[in-house]
Design a protein around this motif. Sequence first.
Motif, PDB file in Angstrom:
ATOM      1  N   VAL A  94     -13.757  -9.239  -2.028  1.00  0.00           N
ATOM      2  CA  VAL A  94     -12.716  -9.105  -2.196  1.00  0.00           C
ATOM      3  C   VAL A  94     -12.338  -7.358  -2.535  1.00  0.00           C
ATOM      4  O   VAL A  94     -11.360  -6.597  -2.081  1.00  0.00           O
ATOM      5  CB  VAL A  94     -12.122  -9.648  -3.503  1.00  0.00           C
ATOM      6  N   GLY A  95     -13.347  -6.843  -3.216  1.00  0.00           N
ATOM      7  CA  GLY A  95     -13.324  -5.203  -3.049  1.00  0.00           C
ATOM      8  C   GLY A  95     -13.236  -4.440  -1.700  1.00  0.00           C
ATOM      9  O   GLY A  95     -12.438  -3.525  -1.556  1.00  0.00           O
ATOM     10  N   ARG A  96     -14.003  -5.072  -0.748  1.00  0.00           N
ATOM     11  CA  ARG A  96     -14.077  -4.445   0.634  1.00  0.00           C
ATOM     12  C   ARG A  96     -12.701  -4.685   1.282  1.00  0.00           C
ATOM     13  O   ARG A  96     -12.152  -3.680   1.863  1.00  0.00           O
ATOM     14  CB  ARG A  96     -15.042  -5.210   1.304  1.00  0.00           C
ATOM     15  N   ALA A  97     -12.071  -5.793   1.065  1.00  0.00           N
ATOM     16  CA  ALA A  97     -10.759  -5.910   1.600  1.00  0.00           C
ATOM     17  C   ALA A  97      -9.577  -5.282   0.755  1.00  0.00           C
ATOM     18  O   ALA A  97      -8.761  -4.738   1.667  1.00  0.00           O
ATOM     19  CB  ALA A  97     -10.046  -7.524   1.199  1.00  0.00           C
ATOM     20  N   PHE A  98      -9.678  -5.008  -0.260  1.00  0.00           N
ATOM     21  CA  PHE A  98      -8.939  -4.026  -1.132  1.00  0.00           C
ATOM     22  C   PHE A  98      -8.676  -2.675  -0.667  1.00  0.00           C
ATOM     23  O   PHE A  98      -7.891  -1.900  -0.498  1.00  0.00           O
ATOM     24  CB  PHE A  98      -8.944  -4.220  -2.521  1.00  0.00           C
ATOM     25  N   HIS A  99      -9.922  -2.264  -0.281  1.00  0.00           N
ATOM     26  CA  HIS A  99     -10.379  -0.719   0.227  1.00  0.00           C
ATOM     27  C   HIS A  99      -9.519  -0.558   1.406  1.00  0.00           C
ATOM     28  O   HIS A  99      -8.944   0.451   1.598  1.00  0.00           O
ATOM     29  CB  HIS A  99     -11.871  -0.680   0.208  1.00  0.00           C
ATOM     30  N   ILE A 100      -9.295  -1.660   2.350  1.00  0.00           N
ATOM     31  CA  ILE A 100      -8.870  -1.519   3.497  1.00  0.00           C
ATOM     32  C   ILE A 100      -7.169  -1.731   3.285  1.00  0.00           C
ATOM     33  O   ILE A 100      -6.277  -0.959   3.832  1.00  0.00           O
ATOM     34  CB  ILE A 100      -9.201  -2.580   4.533  1.00  0.00           C
ATOM     35  N   ASP A 101      -6.983  -2.938   2.303  1.00  0.00           N
ATOM     36  CA  ASP A 101      -5.832  -3.070   2.030  1.00  0.00           C
ATOM     37  C   ASP A 101      -4.843  -1.885   1.531  1.00  0.00           C
ATOM     38  O   ASP A 101      -3.533  -1.595   1.735  1.00  0.00           O
ATOM     39  CB  ASP A 101      -5.435  -4.215   1.356  1.00  0.00           C
ATOM     40  N   ILE A 102      -5.387  -1.345   0.556  1.00  0.00           N
ATOM     41  CA  ILE A 102      -4.623  -0.200  -0.183  1.00  0.00           C
ATOM     42  C   ILE A 102      -4.441   1.081   0.873  1.00  0.00           C
ATOM     43  O   ILE A 102      -3.329   1.645   0.763  1.00  0.00           O
ATOM     44  CB  ILE A 102      -5.242   0.201  -1.386  1.00  0.00           C
ATOM     45  N   ALA A 103      -5.449   1.081   1.762  1.00  0.00           N
ATOM     46  CA  ALA A 103      -5.156   2.197   2.834  1.00  0.00           C
ATOM     47  C   ALA A 103      -4.150   1.795   3.764  1.00  0.00           C
ATOM     48  O   ALA A 103      -3.360   2.594   4.242  1.00  0.00           O
ATOM     49  CB  ALA A 103      -6.440   2.545   3.385  1.00  0.00           C
ATOM     50  N   ALA A 104      -4.049   0.739   4.262  1.00  0.00           N
ATOM     51  CA  ALA A 104      -2.927   0.090   4.869  1.00  0.00           C
ATOM     52  C   ALA A 104      -1.723   0.397   4.584  1.00  0.00           C
ATOM     53  O   ALA A 104      -0.693   0.551   5.005  1.00  0.00           O
ATOM     54  CB  ALA A 104      -3.378  -1.358   5.673  1.00  0.00           C
ATOM     55  N   ALA A 105      -1.450  -0.088   3.124  1.00  0.00           N
ATOM     56  CA  ALA A 105      -0.378   0.234   2.453  1.00  0.00           C
ATOM     57  C   ALA A 105       0.166   1.571   2.293  1.00  0.00           C
ATOM     58  O   ALA A 105       1.440   1.744   2.461  1.00  0.00           O
ATOM     59  CB  ALA A 105      -0.385  -0.642   0.919  1.00  0.00           C
ATOM     60  N   ILE A 106      -0.855   2.639   2.163  1.00  0.00           N
ATOM     61  CA  ILE A 106      -0.334   3.897   2.138  1.00  0.00           C
ATOM     62  C   ILE A 106      -0.123   4.311   3.544  1.00  0.00           C
ATOM     63  O   ILE A 106       0.910   5.186   3.604  1.00  0.00           O
ATOM     64  CB  ILE A 106      -1.562   4.745   1.296  1.00  0.00           C
ATOM     65  N   ALA A 107      -0.701   4.036   4.352  1.00  0.00           N
ATOM     66  CA  ALA A 107      -0.569   4.295   5.714  1.00  0.00           C
ATOM     67  C   ALA A 107       0.741   4.347   6.196  1.00  0.00           C
ATOM     68  O   ALA A 107       1.351   5.241   7.007  1.00  0.00           O
ATOM     69  CB  ALA A 107      -1.555   3.898   6.532  1.00  0.00           C
ATOM     70  N   VAL A 108       1.518   3.005   5.954  1.00  0.00           N
ATOM     71  CA  VAL A 108       2.954   2.797   6.420  1.00  0.00           C
ATOM     72  C   VAL A 108       4.006   3.565   5.371  1.00  0.00           C
ATOM     73  O   VAL A 108       5.159   3.277   5.690  1.00  0.00           O
ATOM     74  CB  VAL A 108       2.941   1.443   6.773  1.00  0.00           C
ATOM     75  N   CYS A 109       3.499   4.066   4.309  1.00  0.00           N
ATOM     76  CA  CYS A 109       4.773   5.040   3.582  1.00  0.00           C
ATOM     77  C   CYS A 109       5.225   5.932   4.413  1.00  0.00           C
ATOM     78  O   CYS A 109       4.769   6.463   5.205  1.00  0.00           O
ATOM     79  CB  CYS A 109       4.094   5.388   2.393  1.00  0.00           C
ATOM     80  N   PRO A 110       6.494   6.168   4.246  1.00  0.00           N
ATOM     81  CA  PRO A 110       7.492   7.195   4.700  1.00  0.00           C
ATOM     82  C   PRO A 110       6.839   8.585   4.064  1.00  0.00           C
ATOM     83  O   PRO A 110       5.995   8.562   3.222  1.00  0.00           O
ATOM     84  CB  PRO A 110       8.517   7.019   4.160  1.00  0.00           C
TER      85      PRO A 110
END
Length: 252
Positions: A94-110
Amino acid sequence: MSGTVSTMNHRKNELLERARGHVASDILRKGTFGDYAEGFCGCSIGCHLHDIVTGREAFAAVAQPCRVVAEYYGYPEWLAQFQCYIFEKLPDEVGRAFHIDIAAAIAVCPAEVDWQTALHLFHVDVLRMVMLSAGVAEQVVSHVIELHRRALTQAVDEREWVTAEVAARSFMRSLEWDPQDYATWKTIAAAMAAQAAAGSASWPDEYDAARSAAESVRLSAIWFDRWTIDPSDVAAAALRAIADISQRDGDP
């Protein structure tokens, strides 16, 4: 200005690419910020710092790693602190998935995004979870939730945040309890979460506010998870807050 925006957008994409690379190369590790014994492995923030800072000595010399990573990739220090805390609490996969998920969420921020709104949204979400086991601290927690809700649409006077913080602290001190009493531990945890969440909004200085926000996240969402909150739910709350501000700032 356009050059700065372009650079930050590039770095946000870089953040996601590198996060995926960390997982693919299997260098993410809990329990160590950065270990050079055999190549390199590190925690969620440690791996990102390793990409920014070249060399073992330079890496070890960084005094505020969360701040360095946050400023480089364009997101707030409190969120980097949270990322560091929650990664340690999540199961490995789950931690490995979160590491990618939070980066993906930040990447699409304006390019221009209201991170303070994300903080308020996050606290509301987490404190709602805390309410489920708050017991007689329910009113204390509810008051801080209401302050963060109000802060989403209007300015809240600093004195209100300070008053809420003091009230939560006074409530905890007033409790008479047995250390073996599980229910009272949960009540104290809830009150401490409310105190920390109010404190994160009461510091006028930007640096202290960032530290207080990070600490409030740790106290309200992490320290007491074994009694009150599943770390996966807390991680999901952060991702929801980031997604929400992305949508708000992306609207015409």
